[in-house]
Design an enzyme around this catalytic site. Structure first.
Site, PDB file in Angstrom:
ATOM      1  CB  THR A   1      -1.485   9.345   3.152  1.00  9.85           C
ATOM      2  OG1 THR A   1      -2.357   9.972   2.204  1.00  9.85           O
ATOM      3  CG2 THR A   1      -0.861  10.405   4.039  1.00  9.85           C
TER       4      THR A   1
ATOM      5  CE  LYS B   1      -8.065   6.011  15.128  1.00  9.67           C
ATOM      6  NZ  LYS B   1      -8.125   7.455  14.833  1.00  9.67           N
TER       7      LYS B   1
ATOM      8  CB  VAL C   1      -4.252   3.602  18.706  1.00  7.81           C
ATOM      9  CG1 VAL C   1      -5.030   4.438  19.716  1.00  7.81           C
ATOM     10  CG2 VAL C   1      -4.931   2.257  18.495  1.00  7.81           C
TER      11      VAL C   1
ATOM     12  N   GLY D   1       0.827  -1.193   0.000  1.00  6.28           N
ATOM     13  CA  GLY D   1       0.000   0.000   0.000  1.00  6.28           C
ATOM     14  C   GLY D   1       0.862   1.244   0.000  1.00  6.28           C
ATOM     15  CG  LEU D   2       3.535   2.189  -2.376  1.00  6.92           C
ATOM     16  CD1 LEU D   2       4.292   2.209  -3.698  1.00  6.92           C
ATOM     17  CD2 LEU D   2       4.489   2.438  -1.214  1.00  6.92           C
TER      18      LEU D   2
ATOM     19  CD  GLU E   1       2.826   3.386  19.428  1.00  8.67           C
ATOM     20  OE1 GLU E   1       1.777   3.979  19.777  1.00  8.67           O
ATOM     21  OE2 GLU E   1       3.513   2.710  20.208  1.00  8.67           O
TER      22      GLU E   1
ATOM     23  CE  LYS F   1      -8.699   3.876  11.567  1.00  7.68           C
ATOM     24  NZ  LYS F   1      -7.975   4.850  10.721  1.00  7.68           N
TER      25      LYS F   1
ATOM     26  N   GLY G   1      -2.281  11.844   9.550  1.00 11.34           N
ATOM     27  CA  GLY G   1      -1.406  12.545   8.618  1.00 11.34           C
ATOM     28  C   GLY G   1      -0.199  11.709   8.246  1.00 11.34           C
TER      29      GLY G   1
END
Length: 434
Positions: A14, A207, A134, A11-12, A131, A107, A304
């Site tokens: 963001t 989450k 969440v 998966g490329l 990591e 998640k 982000g």
């Protein structure tokens, strides 16, 4: 002995692209921290022509990420495809079964299949690290799984969805309604074209399910969470909350009770002097209460490219350095059953907002309905009189601590009154020590 860790990125988008860029930009620093160089050797995505901000020269490209898992030149698989089932699930399961570590930002996958994948990881002496799943760049998984492992945690509370926090913050600051701010958030890219996953509380619940497992050593159980979104919150509610000294936040809350673990995602009122009430915009925060450490709160960017890639790479550094912690802090076969505490036995204060016709006797019938169910009032606000005789006025009640079952029985009675011009709005009030 292996002299380099070879990474395949599935998966490329963001997050995937951000991970590849970070690994390249900080290559030397990461090698110092892990004790071994890490390089990307393979990637998988459908569109080869898209500019992702880095060169794919020298990388093996796969149309199907499931094929990439079998590549002997891949030691660790990074999954950033997303989705709880389908190819993301297939890739992670196949990689673990092949004895390869997995790092994921997914998640939904962990919330719905985490226990199954943890068992496969344990059986093959590898790990699935998450990591980034969440709170983006906030290292909350490591904090719960490692930093606070000496504590018995009694409660976890989080602002876990930046979209909702942005909407509620903007509604308060600008006095605008939900639909208007949501449309703006979609234009700015803070909300998806279909925002249901965020504004209906599903994303935050995924989450919270993960945090609950880590905090209490129980199996992940997404279905144990009571979920409410923020569509019911109006600019009027936010204004009234401010007048009463509160702010409205969408919180995910898990706490240990005598009858099990209470898990819920909903808009709640929090004292505006507390730290969590001041977390604004797209930021996330997680507050923990441990028996030895006391209250701890972490906050930062919850989404982000850069914050999430930072979390993915932190997991990769741990794996490269040989630091392997059980997926949920304890081995999968030691996770306890997740016993759900009945939400109707929750005890706390409540915010009740009515829109009623301005005529004699309305307040008397409302207070009588509350009293019959053992609900006592701490305060009440009636915001002026209607502009026209017999028009509609908002009335807000703040209750003393009461049982949720009793509160809902009273609400059912009140909702049936002819004096209502629209359905009542009920929200819990959460009390924090700081």
């Amino acid at each position: 002995m292996q002299n380099v860790v070879k990474i395949g990125v599935a998966g490329l988008g963001t997050v995937g692209a951000g991970t590849v860029k970070l690994l390249s930009e900080h290559r030397d620093n990461l090698a110092d921290r892990s004790g071994i160089p890490m390089i990307v050797t393979a990637v998988s995505a459908r569109d080869r022509t898209r500019d992702r901000g880095f060169s794919t020269d020298g990388l093996t490209w796969y149309e199907d990420a499931r094929e990439m898992v079998l590549d002997q030149n891949v030691d660790v698989v990074v999954e950033t495809i997303g989705g709880s089932d389908g190819i993301a699930y297939d890739v992670c399961k196949a990689a673990l079964e092949a004895g390869k570590h997995v790092v994921t930002a997914n998640k939904a996958l962990i919330a719905l299949h985490g226990v199954e994948l943890a068992r496969i990881a344990d059986a093959n002496n590898v790990t699935i690290a998450y990591e980034a799943a969440v709170a983006g760049g906030i290292p909350i998984i490591k904090a719960l799984r490692e930093g606070l492992s000496g504590n018995v945690v009694s409660r976890v509370t989080g602002i876990l969805n930046g979209t909702c926090n942005y909407i509620l913050t903007t509604m308060r600051e600008q006095g605008r309604d939900f639909a208007d701010v949501l449309a703006e958030a979609q234009k700015l890219g803070y909300a998806e074209a279909d925002p249901s996953f965020d504004v209906d509380g599903i994303d935050a619940a995924h989450k919270l399910a993960i945090l609950t497992s880590l905090a209490f050593g129980v199996e992940v159980d997404f279905d144990a969470i009571a979920i409410e979104g923020i569509r019911c919150v109006s600019a009027l509610d936010i204004q009234m909350a401010e007048e009463l000294g509160y702010r409205i936040k969408l919180l995910g809350i898990a706490k240990q009770t005598a009858e099990g673990i209470e898990q819920r995602v909903s808009p709640v009122l929090v004292d505006r002097n507390t730290q969590i009430s001041k977390v604004e915009g797209v930021f996330n925060a997680v507050a923990l209460e441990g028996d030895y450490v006391g209250p701890v709160i972490l906050q930062g960017r919850g989404a982000g490219e850069r914050p999430t890639a930072s979390a993915v790479v932190a997991d990769l550094v741990d794996i490269a350095a040989g630091r392997k912690t059980p997926v949920f802090g304890v081995r999968a076969n030691r996770l306890k059953k997740n016993v759900r505490a009945p939400l109707e036995k929750h005890v706390g204060p409540y915010y009740l907002r009515l829109m009623v016709w301005d005529r004699p006797g309305v307040m008397a019938e409302v207070t009588a309905a509350l009293a019959r169910n053992g609900v006592s009032m701490a305060s009440m606000i009636q915001q002026g009189r209607a502009e026209t005789e017999g028009g509609v006025v908002p009335v807000v009640f703040i209750t003393h601590e009461t049982n949720e079952g009793a509160m809902h029985e009273a609400l059912a009675t009140i909702a049936a009154f002819e004096s209502n011009s629209q359905p009542p709005v009920l929200m819990r009030i959460e009390n924090f020590t700081s």
